[in-house]
Design a protein around this motif. Structure first.
Motif: not given
Lengths: 250, 250
Positions: B88-89, B93-94, B101-103, B201-203
Motif C-alpha cells: 500500500i505504501a 508513493d507511486r 514519501r514513505l519510501l 518513513c514507512f519503517s
C-alpha cells in the motif's frame, strides 16, 4: 608516518586483499576518494598495531579478553584511530563531509538494522569459505587463524566443508541467503540496483565485500563462484562489476 | 462508493482502530494527507470484502488456501485494490508523487530488509498481546480470531500469557526487542529521531503501529504500557508522541 590515512588490512599469499571484513572499509575509502596507504598486518600482530595507534577493541574473546580486529584506520590529520567497518564509515562521513556519503541522512538507523540482518545471512557460507580462506593466508597468520576458528567451531578446519548430498543441502542454504538479498533489491528496483538506490551506500559495500571474498577464495574460475554468478538472473555478476571502480589497493 | 480511497480496517469494541497491522497503512495515509474513508470489516468478512474489490491474498493458511488480510485499500481514481501495508505504501508513493514519501529513493530495499528483521522482533510480545487483543474484539470477530490463533499456537488463548517468574523472563524478552530498535535509532541519532532521519518513513510507521497496538490493548494506564514508556530513557514515550499528528480516523 605517512600524512594520509593508514588503513590496516590483512595480507594473503596472493598479495591481494581478501578479507570480507576489511573490504567494506577499503571500498568505503575508495568510493569517497580519500587518500590512504595500506598497512599490511598479520593476524598475530593486529592487537599490537591497534594498541599502537589507539584503536579500540571491537569485541571480546570467549575468555573475556578484548578482541582487536581489522579493518582499522589511523587518520593523522585528526590523530584519530577507528576500528570496525561501520564506525569507520561514520567517521569518514563526518570528517570528510564533501565526499560521497556512505550513510546518507535518513539511512543510518536503517543501515544499522540492515547490518544486523545481513551478518547472519553469511552464516551458511562459512563452512565453505573459512577453510578455503585458510589456504590463502601467509604462514604468519595461518596458525593463528586456525587456532581461533577451530576453538570457536570445535572441530578441525579440514572437516568443516560438507561433501556429497550434504554439500548440496548446505550450498542451497547459501543460495537462499542470496535470494533474501535479491528479494530486497527487487523490491527497491525502481530506486536503482543498489541498497542505496542509484548509487551504492555502506550496505552495498558490505554486500560487495562478501562477494569479493567469495570470488577470491573460491577462485574466479571455481565452480562455486561461477555458480553464484548465475544466481538471481545474474544479479551478482552485474553487482560485482558495478563495484569494480572502487577496488583500488593503495 | 465514495470518491476517496476506501481503507479497510478491523473494528473493536472501543470504536477505535487497534490493529498493529492496519495502523501502518492508516499512518501512511494520514502522513501523506490523502483523503480516505474507513470501511470497518469484521474478521470473518475480510475475504469477501477483498474479493469484492479485487484485493490479492497476502499469504496462505496452514491448509494451503489463500489468506486475505487487512489493511487493504481500494482507490476509485485508478480502480485499484492493494493489500499488505508495504505494498500500500509503495502504491501511494507511486500514485501520489506530490505527497511526502514513505519510501524515499535509496531506502526502499533497506526498508524491506528492515521489515524482515522488525517482524520477528514482535514475537516475544505476542503471548502478552494477542490474548489481550481478543478482549477488544466485537462478538462478530472474536470467535474467528480465537479459532485461527489457537489453531496456530496449539493451546487455548487464556493459557498463553505467562505468570509468576516466567512472566518476568518473557517480558524481559519484549524489553530486549525494544533495546534492539533503540540501538539502531541511537546509531542514527545524528540523522534525527526516526528511522527516516528528521522525518518518519514507512519503517517508523511500522514501529509506531506496534506501539499504538500495545498502548490500546495493554491500556494507557496499564502496568505494561507504563513500563514500555520508561524503557530506553523514555524514547517510546517521545516516539509515540511525535506520531500523534498522524492518528486521525477518517
Amino acid at each position: 608516518m605517512s600524512n594520509v590515512i593508514s588503513f590496516y588490512d590483512i595480507p594473503s599469499k596472493t598479495g591481494k586483499p581478501w578479507s570480507g571484513n576489511t573490504w567494506k572499509a577499503r571500498y568505503a575509502l575508495n568510493y569517497k576518494g580519500i587518500p590512504y596507504k595500506t598497512v599490511w598486518v598479520e593476524y598475530p600482530d593486529i592487537e599490537a598495531a591497534a594498541k599502537q595507534i589507539g584503536a579500540a577493541p571491537t569485541g571480546k574473546r570467549p575468555d573475556g579478553t578484548p578482541l582487536y580486529t581489522c579493518p582499522m584506520i589511523h587518520d593523522p590529520s585528526t590523530n584519530t584511530a577507528v576500528s570496525e567497518s561501520l564506525a569507520i564509515a561514520e567517521y569518514l562521513d563526518r570528517q570528510y563531509p564533501d565526499t560521497p556519503r556512505l550513510l546518507p541522512p535518513g539511512t543510518t538507523a536503517l543501515q544499522h538494522a540492515f547490518m544486523t540482518v545481513f551478518q547472519p545471512l553469511g552464516g551458511p557460507a562459512l563452512q565453505f569459505a573459512l577453510p578455503a580462506t585458510h589456504r590463502y593466508l601467509t604462514p604468519a597468520s595461518e596458525g593463528y587463524f586456525r587456532f581461533h576458528r577451530e576453538k570457536a567451531f570445535g572441530k578441525i578446519m579440514e572437516t568443516w566443508t560438507p561433501t556429497g548430498p550434504e554439500r548440496d543441502v548446505e550450498w542451497a542454504k547459501v543460495k537462499a541467503s542470496f535470494n533474501t538479498l535479491d528479494g530486497w533489491l527487487q523490491a527497491g528496483k525502481a530506486d536503482g540496483p543498489f541498497f542505496g538506490g542509484k548509487i551504492p551506500c555502506f550496505s552495498d559495500f558490505a554486500v560487495g565485500a562478501r562477494l569479493i571474498w567469495y570470488k577470491l577464495i573460491f577462485g574466479e574460475d571455481g565452480e562455486k563462484w561461477k555458480d553464484i554468478l548465475t544466481w538471481n538472473e545474474g544479479r551478482w555478476a552485474a553487482y560485482t562489476e558495478s563495484l569494480k571502480p572502487y577496488e583500488a589497493v593503495l
